[in-house]
Design a protein around this motif. Structure first.
Motif, short mmCIF file in Angstrom:
data_model
loop_
_atom_site.label_atom_id
_atom_site.label_comp_id
_atom_site.label_asym_id
_atom_site.label_seq_id
_atom_site.Cartn_x
_atom_site.Cartn_y
_atom_site.Cartn_z
N PHE A 1 0.84 -1.21 0.00
CA PHE A 1 0.00 0.00 0.00
C PHE A 1 0.87 1.26 0.00
O PHE A 1 0.67 2.17 -0.81
CB PHE A 1 -0.92 -0.03 1.23
N TYR A 2 1.85 1.29 0.90
CA TYR A 2 2.70 2.48 0.97
C TYR A 2 3.56 2.61 -0.31
O TYR A 2 3.84 3.72 -0.75
CB TYR A 2 3.57 2.45 2.22
N GLY A 3 3.95 1.46 -0.85
CA GLY A 3 4.72 1.50 -2.10
C GLY A 3 3.93 2.14 -3.23
O GLY A 3 4.42 2.98 -3.98
N ARG A 4 2.65 1.76 -3.31
CA ARG A 4 1.80 2.35 -4.35
C ARG A 4 1.57 3.84 -4.10
O ARG A 4 1.51 4.63 -5.03
CB ARG A 4 0.46 1.61 -4.43
N MET A 5 1.43 4.19 -2.83
CA MET A 5 1.25 5.61 -2.51
C MET A 5 2.49 6.42 -2.93
O MET A 5 2.41 7.61 -3.20
CB MET A 5 1.02 5.81 -1.01
N CYS A 6 3.64 5.74 -2.95
CA CYS A 6 4.88 6.44 -3.35
C CYS A 6 5.09 6.38 -4.86
O CYS A 6 6.14 6.79 -5.36
CB CYS A 6 6.07 5.82 -2.64
N GLY A 7 4.13 5.82 -5.57
CA GLY A 7 4.19 5.88 -7.03
C GLY A 7 4.81 4.66 -7.69
O GLY A 7 5.08 4.69 -8.90
N LEU A 8 5.03 3.57 -6.95
CA LEU A 8 5.58 2.38 -7.59
C LEU A 8 4.49 1.70 -8.43
O LEU A 8 3.36 1.58 -7.97
CB LEU A 8 6.09 1.38 -6.55
N GLY A 9 4.87 1.26 -9.61
CA GLY A 9 3.92 0.56 -10.47
C GLY A 9 3.75 -0.88 -9.99
O GLY A 9 4.56 -1.39 -9.21
N ARG A 10 2.69 -1.54 -10.45
CA ARG A 10 2.37 -2.89 -9.96
C ARG A 10 3.52 -3.88 -10.18
O ARG A 10 3.85 -4.67 -9.31
CB ARG A 10 1.12 -3.42 -10.67
N ARG A 11 4.14 -3.82 -11.37
CA ARG A 11 5.20 -4.77 -11.69
C ARG A 11 6.41 -4.58 -10.78
O ARG A 11 6.94 -5.52 -10.21
CB ARG A 11 5.66 -4.55 -13.14
N GLU A 12 6.79 -3.33 -10.65
CA GLU A 12 7.95 -2.98 -9.84
C GLU A 12 7.68 -3.28 -8.36
O GLU A 12 8.58 -3.69 -7.61
CB GLU A 12 8.19 -1.47 -10.04
N LEU A 13 6.42 -3.09 -7.99
CA LEU A 13 6.05 -3.16 -6.57
C LEU A 13 6.30 -4.54 -5.96
O LEU A 13 6.90 -4.65 -4.89
CB LEU A 13 4.56 -2.79 -6.43
N ALA A 14 5.88 -5.59 -6.68
CA ALA A 14 5.99 -6.94 -6.10
C ALA A 14 7.43 -7.25 -5.74
O ALA A 14 7.71 -7.75 -4.64
CB ALA A 14 5.43 -7.95 -7.09
N GLY A 15 8.34 -6.92 -6.62
CA GLY A 15 9.76 -7.19 -6.38
C GLY A 15 10.29 -6.38 -5.21
O GLY A 15 11.01 -6.91 -4.35
N ARG A 16 9.90 -5.11 -5.16
CA ARG A 16 10.38 -4.23 -4.08
C ARG A 16 9.86 -4.70 -2.73
O ARG A 16 10.58 -4.70 -1.73
CB ARG A 16 9.93 -2.78 -4.31
N VAL A 17 8.59 -5.09 -2.70
CA VAL A 17 8.01 -5.54 -1.43
C VAL A 17 8.77 -6.77 -0.92
O VAL A 17 9.16 -6.84 0.25
CB VAL A 17 6.50 -5.85 -1.58
N GLU A 18 9.01 -7.72 -1.81
CA GLU A 18 9.75 -8.92 -1.40
C GLU A 18 11.13 -8.54 -0.87
O GLU A 18 11.58 -9.05 0.15
CB GLU A 18 9.90 -9.89 -2.59
N THR A 19 11.80 -7.64 -1.58
CA THR A 19 13.16 -7.25 -1.21
C THR A 19 13.20 -6.63 0.18
O THR A 19 13.99 -7.04 1.03
CB THR A 19 13.73 -6.24 -2.24
N VAL A 20 12.34 -5.65 0.41
CA VAL A 20 12.43 -4.93 1.69
C VAL A 20 11.90 -5.77 2.86
O VAL A 20 12.43 -5.68 3.97
CB VAL A 20 11.75 -3.54 1.66
N VAL A 21 10.91 -6.60 2.57
CA VAL A 21 10.40 -7.48 3.63
C VAL A 21 11.50 -8.46 4.05
O VAL A 21 11.71 -8.71 5.24
CB VAL A 21 9.12 -8.21 3.16
N ALA A 22 12.24 -8.97 3.07
CA ALA A 22 13.37 -9.86 3.38
C ALA A 22 14.48 -9.09 4.10
O ALA A 22 15.08 -9.59 5.05
CB ALA A 22 13.89 -10.49 2.10
N GLN A 23 14.71 -7.88 3.65
CA GLN A 23 15.78 -7.05 4.23
C GLN A 23 15.58 -6.83 5.74
O GLN A 23 16.53 -6.80 6.50
CB GLN A 23 15.80 -5.70 3.51
N VAL A 24 14.31 -6.69 6.15
CA VAL A 24 14.04 -6.46 7.58
C VAL A 24 13.73 -7.76 8.31
O VAL A 24 13.35 -7.74 9.48
CB VAL A 24 12.89 -5.44 7.78
N GLY A 25 13.88 -8.90 7.61
CA GLY A 25 13.69 -10.19 8.27
C GLY A 25 12.25 -10.51 8.61
O GLY A 25 11.98 -11.12 9.64
N MET A 26 11.32 -10.11 7.73
CA MET A 26 9.90 -10.34 8.03
C MET A 26 9.22 -11.25 7.02
O MET A 26 7.99 -11.35 7.00
CB MET A 26 9.16 -8.99 8.07
N THR A 27 10.02 -11.95 6.20
CA THR A 27 9.41 -12.78 5.16
C THR A 27 8.44 -13.81 5.75
O THR A 27 7.34 -13.99 5.24
CB THR A 27 10.52 -13.48 4.35
#
Lengths: 278, 287
Positions: B104-130
């Motif tokens: 949700f916050y990613g989309r609010m920041c203007g990320l497109g759907r395609r880009e978003l899925a990858g970014r969400v996975e990356t940052v969720v893994a980065q903070v150890g919340m996968t």
């Protein structure tokens, strides 16, 4: 770096999130439940029809439930969904993003408008079903009385539901306008109900002032008329007869009247919220 | 290159009571945060840290002065594209899952759907919340809320991160994991503005710090500059008796150096705690 123009996508995302949050609230479930119960149970209240035809009485009960519980739902939802963002500090995180305050506020309004649209659609559909079934029963009992076919215009029922929705959207916009500067949720709710009463009764006040010939009264009536919409204008649904169905131009004029007030109140809310400290 | 953050003559007054008496929360604050550093903002409660951050994010309007983010006035919505913000004691939409929240916050920041899925996975893994990303936010512990909060701040890959008390209420394991994450962000070229009451952690983490008191800047510099440790070193040796300490002092004096203090050694309670409890808990295995 590019600028950050106003985005309807972000506005839509706020609206979608608001709607998702709203449909989970127990208080709103209660209002919807009561309204559904009143529409479904209206047949059991036929003895209180004060001489009105039965189908008209059923329709009045349905639209009455929409007005009563829809207004309570609209005011409570608008105030609660707005203040929960401030009190829980979710607005802090959201507005620290590249998001315009207007997107946030109008998104909230659109979310409540969608919620009330679902509410009105549900109740209008149920009311139409109740009327259809009862009309069928009455036709079987008295075929002569329905020689010309069904008496109820279901287009009128649908129009009545859409006008109810317009009223609720206007009410949501005015409640949001108050919430945009109010410090407490209770204040916004009380003012919301105050607006509801003024919008419903101002035509009576204006008539009374005009009859009395009081200059002060007439001025007060004019002031109320200028500051608040007249919900009586959005009340064509008293008749269920297809002959009373308004023209497309009338329907468009009424829609413009309702949405015009909602947009004006929404824009004032944006103006008031623009410099509010979060 | 413009500094990551800059305030010039920043003043913020809040009216108090009906008479409109003003309470000054920030008083002519000049601050420059260079890009690529971890910058600590210290101060007691009510010193103006949170108000300064809110002014930087455009959440309150300064009474006077200006704030800039990478050279752009912070009141502009576009300036916030470069900023990720984690508020103190964050509270998020409880009905969303961690993954939905970050999306949700990613989309609010203007990320497109395609880009978003990858970014969400990356940052969720980065903070150890996968492992917990598909659970509703309302089931998260305080430490998990802080980590998902950091994920939402990172989702649009901002150049500047503003973290308000990111380890408040978090246990020492989670706190150490957060510190590692913050160092990693700095190493990846991000600028991090950090507030915390844990002075030991700030000392170990920050490249530069500013100390505020009653809205005023009372000290600013690198940790070594402020603690006077720029020209000093600590050695840890086996226990010496009094005579040996005297001998060492004389040996150092002959070489133009001084012995400035003698204290008991050891690893410290936090090191023992982290070793016994295990750092791997912070890697997403927390229940």
């Amino acid at each position: 770096m590019k600028g950050a123009p106003f985005s309807f996508l972000r506005l839509g995302l706020v609206a979608q999130n608001t709607l998702r949050e709203a449909v989970r609230q127990r208080l709103l479930h209660l209002f919807v439940g009561l309204a559904l119960a009143l529409v479904l149970g209206a047949r059991g209240l036929r003895d209180f029809n004060f001489g009105a035809p039965e189908l008209k009485f059923l329709a009045d009960c349905g639209f009455g439930a929409m007005t009563l519980f829809g207004s309570a739902l609209t005011i409570a939802a608008t105030a609660q969904l707005f203040f929960s963002e401030l009190e829980n500090r979710t607005a802090l995180t959201l507005l620290a993003k590249p998001v315009w305050r207007a997107e946030f506020l109008l998104g909230k309004l659109l979310g409540v408008a969608l919620l009330t649209a679902l509410f009105c659609a549900l109740l209008t559909g149920l009311l139409a079903a109740v009327l259809w079934v009862r009309e069928g029963e009455l036709m079987a009992l008295d075929p002569e009385g329905f020689r010309g076919g069904r008496a109820v215009s279901y287009a009128m029922v649908a129009l009545g539901g859409s006008l109810q929705w317009l009223r609720l959207v206007v009410l949501a916009a005015f409640t949001l306008l108050v919430a945009s500067f109010a410090r407490t949720q209770v204040f916004a709710v009380v003012c919301g109900f105050g607006v509801l009463v003024i919008c419903h009764l101002q035509h009576l006040a204006q008539e009374a002032y005009t009859r009395a010939g009081s200059a002060v009264g007439v001025a007060l009536g004019g002031f109320l008329g200028g500051m608040f919409p007249n919900f009586q204008v959005l009340s064509l649904a008293d008749s269920l007869d297809a002959a009373d169905l308004p023209s497309l131009a009338t329907w468009a004029r009424l829609t413009a009247y309702g949405l015009g007030w909602a947009v004006a109140a929404g824009l004032l809310a944006v103006l008031s919220f623009r410099r509010r400290e979060i | 290159m413009a500094p990551a953050l800059e305030t010039r003559g920043l003043v913020k007054d809040f009216p108090v009571g009906l008479r409109g008496v003003k309470l000054r929360a920030v008083d002519h604050l000049d601050l420059t945060v260079p890009a690529g550093v971890i910058y600590g903002l210290l101060g007691p409660n009510g010193s103006g840290k949170s108000t300064t951050i809110k002014a930087l994010l455009g959440l309150v309007t300064p009474s006077a002065g200006e704030c800039r983010i990478f050279g752009r006035p912070s009141g502009e919505v576009a300036a916030r594209r470069e900023v990720g913000y984690l508020p103190e004691a964050p509270y998020f939409y409880r009905h969303l899952t961690g993954r939905e929240l970050v999306g949700f916050y990613g989309r609010m920041c203007g990320l497109g759907r395609r880009e978003l899925a990858g970014r969400v996975e990356t940052v969720v893994a980065q903070v150890g919340m996968t492992g917990a990303a598909d659970r509703a936010v309302e089931t998260y512990s305080k430490g998990m809320l802080q980590r998902i909060g950091l994920a939402q701040a990172l989702v649009h890959d901002p150049r500047l991160l503003i973290l308000d008390e990111p380890t408040a209420g978090v246990d020492p394991v989670g706190s150490a994991a957060m510190a590692d994450l913050i160092r990693g962000l700095r190493d990846a070229g991000k600028t991090v503005l950090l507030t915390s009451h844990l002075l030991g952690q700030m000392e170990a983490l920050c490249d530069r710090v500013a100390i505020l008191d009653r809205g005023r800047l009372v000290a600013e510099g690198t940790v070594a500059e402020l603690t006077g440790g720029a020209g000093r070193q600590q050695l840890e040796v086996d226990r010496l008796d009094e005579a040996q300490v005297t001998e060492l002092r004389a040996w150092l004096a002959a070489r133009g150096c001084g012995l400035h203090g003698v204290a008991a050694g050891g690893r410290g309670l936090d090191a023992v705690f982290l070793e016994r409890v295990g750092r791997d808990r912070a890697g997403g295995k927390e229940a």
